[in-house]
Write a protein that holds these residues in place. Structure first.
Motif, mmCIF file in Angstrom:
data_model
loop_
_atom_site.group_PDB
_atom_site.id
_atom_site.type_symbol
_atom_site.label_atom_id
_atom_site.label_comp_id
_atom_site.label_asym_id
_atom_site.label_seq_id
_atom_site.Cartn_x
_atom_site.Cartn_y
_atom_site.Cartn_z
ATOM 1 N N ASP A 52 1.348 -0.880 -0.167
ATOM 2 C CA ASP A 52 -0.097 0.204 0.177
ATOM 3 C C ASP A 52 1.273 0.956 -0.413
ATOM 4 O OD1 ASP A 52 -1.916 -1.283 -0.240
ATOM 5 O OD2 ASP A 52 -3.098 -1.401 1.662
ATOM 6 N N PHE A 53 2.433 1.241 0.606
ATOM 7 C CA PHE A 53 2.948 2.553 0.815
ATOM 8 C C PHE A 53 3.292 2.691 -0.692
ATOM 9 C CE2 PHE A 53 6.720 4.915 1.789
ATOM 10 C CZ PHE A 53 6.253 5.629 2.789
ATOM 11 N N LEU A 54 3.904 1.375 -1.432
ATOM 12 C CA LEU A 54 5.309 2.108 -2.507
ATOM 13 C C LEU A 54 3.941 2.432 -3.423
ATOM 14 C CD1 LEU A 54 6.622 -0.701 -2.482
ATOM 15 C CD2 LEU A 54 7.568 1.237 -2.228
ATOM 16 N N ALA A 55 2.801 1.976 -3.375
ATOM 17 C CA ALA A 55 1.684 2.455 -4.116
ATOM 18 C C ALA A 55 1.179 3.513 -4.180
ATOM 19 C CB ALA A 55 0.228 1.385 -4.315
ATOM 20 N N SER A 56 1.220 3.960 -3.368
ATOM 21 C CA SER A 56 0.622 5.382 -3.078
ATOM 22 C C SER A 56 1.950 6.775 -3.758
ATOM 23 C CB SER A 56 1.205 6.347 -1.261
ATOM 24 O OG SER A 56 2.894 6.027 -1.200
ATOM 25 N N LEU A 212 3.224 12.749 4.627
ATOM 26 C CA LEU A 212 2.644 11.531 4.753
ATOM 27 C C LEU A 212 1.381 11.808 6.071
ATOM 28 C CD1 LEU A 212 5.578 8.780 5.436
ATOM 29 C CD2 LEU A 212 4.867 9.484 2.873
ATOM 30 N N THR A 213 0.346 10.882 5.325
ATOM 31 C CA THR A 213 -0.893 11.029 6.174
ATOM 32 C C THR A 213 -0.564 9.948 7.507
ATOM 33 O OG1 THR A 213 -1.882 9.081 5.223
ATOM 34 C CG2 THR A 213 -2.145 11.542 4.389
ATOM 35 N N PRO A 214 -1.399 9.909 8.497
ATOM 36 C CA PRO A 214 -1.430 9.104 9.466
ATOM 37 C C PRO A 214 -1.052 7.868 9.063
ATOM 38 C CG PRO A 214 -2.305 11.492 9.833
ATOM 39 C CD PRO A 214 -1.843 10.904 9.070
ATOM 40 N N ARG A 215 -1.783 7.384 8.100
ATOM 41 C CA ARG A 215 -1.627 5.614 7.599
ATOM 42 C C ARG A 215 -0.269 5.809 6.985
ATOM 43 N NH1 ARG A 215 -5.087 1.729 6.075
ATOM 44 N NH2 ARG A 215 -4.638 0.397 4.027
ATOM 45 N N GLN A 216 0.029 6.287 6.446
ATOM 46 C CA GLN A 216 1.273 6.399 5.424
ATOM 47 C C GLN A 216 2.131 6.592 6.393
ATOM 48 O OE1 GLN A 216 0.844 9.686 2.625
ATOM 49 N NE2 GLN A 216 1.042 8.594 0.933
ATOM 50 N N VAL A 217 2.117 6.850 7.384
ATOM 51 C CA VAL A 217 3.394 7.066 8.441
ATOM 52 C C VAL A 217 3.372 5.679 9.546
ATOM 53 C CG1 VAL A 217 3.917 7.961 10.804
ATOM 54 C CG2 VAL A 217 3.522 9.548 8.824
ATOM 55 N N ARG A 218 2.221 5.542 9.381
ATOM 56 C CA ARG A 218 1.996 3.923 10.067
ATOM 57 C C ARG A 218 2.516 3.032 8.586
ATOM 58 N NH1 ARG A 218 -1.269 2.195 14.041
ATOM 59 N NH2 ARG A 218 -1.425 -0.443 15.140
ATOM 60 N N GLN A 219 2.514 2.935 8.195
ATOM 61 C CA GLN A 219 2.938 1.894 6.918
ATOM 62 C C GLN A 219 4.625 2.244 6.780
ATOM 63 O OE1 GLN A 219 0.546 3.460 3.946
ATOM 64 N NE2 GLN A 219 -0.920 1.224 4.173
ATOM 65 N N ALA A 220 4.572 2.714 7.095
ATOM 66 C CA ALA A 220 6.194 3.265 6.470
ATOM 67 C C ALA A 220 7.095 2.776 8.548
ATOM 68 C CB ALA A 220 6.527 4.238 6.710
ATOM 69 N N ARG A 238 1.802 5.380 19.914
ATOM 70 C CA ARG A 238 2.012 6.205 19.503
ATOM 71 C C ARG A 238 1.960 6.379 18.399
ATOM 72 N NH1 ARG A 238 8.292 7.521 20.454
ATOM 73 N NH2 ARG A 238 8.831 5.284 20.664
ATOM 74 N N LEU A 239 1.761 4.857 17.032
ATOM 75 C CA LEU A 239 1.092 5.125 15.736
ATOM 76 C C LEU A 239 -0.504 5.187 16.208
ATOM 77 C CD1 LEU A 239 3.009 2.367 14.461
ATOM 78 C CD2 LEU A 239 3.354 4.690 13.576
ATOM 79 N N ASP A 240 -1.022 4.405 17.091
ATOM 80 C CA ASP A 240 -2.516 4.440 17.310
ATOM 81 C C ASP A 240 -2.685 6.260 17.572
ATOM 82 O OD1 ASP A 240 -2.977 1.958 16.367
ATOM 83 O OD2 ASP A 240 -2.514 1.385 18.798
ATOM 84 N N SER A 245 -1.212 14.801 9.393
ATOM 85 C CA SER A 245 0.042 14.088 8.749
ATOM 86 C C SER A 245 0.945 14.837 8.731
ATOM 87 C CB SER A 245 -0.604 15.226 6.797
ATOM 88 O OG SER A 245 -1.629 14.044 6.399
ATOM 89 N N GLN A 246 2.523 14.173 8.593
ATOM 90 C CA GLN A 246 3.943 15.071 8.679
ATOM 91 C C GLN A 246 4.578 14.632 7.447
ATOM 92 O OE1 GLN A 246 5.319 12.036 12.218
ATOM 93 N NE2 GLN A 246 6.930 13.332 12.311
ATOM 94 N N VAL A 247 5.572 15.626 7.718
ATOM 95 C CA VAL A 247 6.439 15.765 6.419
ATOM 96 C C VAL A 247 7.525 15.500 6.792
ATOM 97 C CG1 VAL A 247 8.002 17.547 4.937
ATOM 98 C CG2 VAL A 247 5.234 17.871 5.914
#
Length: 261
Positions: A52-56, A212-220, A238-240, A245-247
């Motif tokens: 999912d992350f790479l697809a972004s 990155l959105t919170p979801r993408q941060v979690r995926q990373a 902390r992920l929960d 979003s975070q740069v």
């Protein structure tokens, strides 16, 4: 495996000693019958997070750089530690080569086997002698994966190219200890590890800031080595708790090597 050449007959691979390996319905073959230590192969949640992350597109600049370095490759490209096949597929898109994805995770190779029409996939432990012939690969690709210098050297053609991608020290630095730290001397250690077998011919850097959105941060976090340690140091909690979003910095080095004779 006994080391004898194998051939395909319908959906089975066989050697002259009558060892056989069936192709899974997803298109890969499992050549590894020995158990591997826990925490070695990427799990289903890690693989799903990575796909999912790479697809972004967050790591697309790295895929583009690998394709540039390998442009025009022919023959066979072996991706040692291919994961889902994302980077190997990009290389094959810009060449006429055929690809072989090797990885210890059968879960990952289910995706890799479908990543490109000219891509085959085999489950294997990269620290063992590979199920690949001597001097048959035009390129060996190694992205964030174990580096077996003797096997890199053995399977590459005399004019072959080894391409290694690794995270730079500032990769994902904004995430702090949610991810595992990268050694400041990683490139130096890489050259030393491979120096007996290879001479470095090129090194480039790929670096940019992405939001990155919170979801993408979690995926990373989940898709990398820290994915084995989500229950340590409060990572999961902390992920929960992420809500914005975070740069972050995504930063890699791509190193090319030529064989020493």
């Amino acid at each position: 495996m006994c080391g004898d050449p194998i051939g395909a007959a319908e959906r089975t691979l066989r050697c002259g000693n009558r060892h056989s390996f069936d192709l899974a319905r997803q298109g890969y073959v499992n050549l590894l019958h020995a158990r591997i230590p826990a925490g070695t192969a990427d799990t289903a949640p890690m693989v799903a997070a990575r796909a999912d992350f790479l697809a972004s597109g967050a790591y697309e600049p790295l895929a583009d750089e690998l394709a540039r370095v390998c442009a025009g490759a022919g023959g066979l490209v072996v991706d040692a530690g291919a994961g889902t096949g994302y980077y190997l597929a990009r290389v094959l898109e810009t060449s006429e080569a055929f690809g072989l994805a090797l990885d210890v995770s059968a879960v990952a190779l289910r995706r890799a086997a479908r990543a490109h029409p000219r891509l085959g996939a085999a489950v294997w432990n990269l620290w063992e002698p590979w199920p690949v012939g001597d001097g048959v690969a035009s390129v060996v690709l190694n992205v964030f994966a174990p580096r077996n210098g003797p096997e890199f050297h053995r399977v590459l053609r005399p004019d072959g190219l080894l391409v290694v991608a690794a995270p730079a020290p500032d990769h994902l630095r904004e995430l702090g200890d949610l991810v595992l730290a990268v050694d400041e001397r990683k490139d130096e250690r890489l050259d030393a590890t491979l120096g007996e077998y290879f001479t470095r011919s090129e090194r480039t850097e790929v670096r940019r800031e992405v939001e990155l959105t919170p979801r993408q941060v979690r995926q990373a976090v989940e898709m990398g080595p820290a994915g084995f340690h989500l229950d340590r140091d409060g990572r999961r909690e902390r992920l929960d708790a992420l809500s914005e979003s975070q740069v972050v910095t995504v930063s890699f080095t791509v190193s090319s090597y030529r064989r020493k004779e």
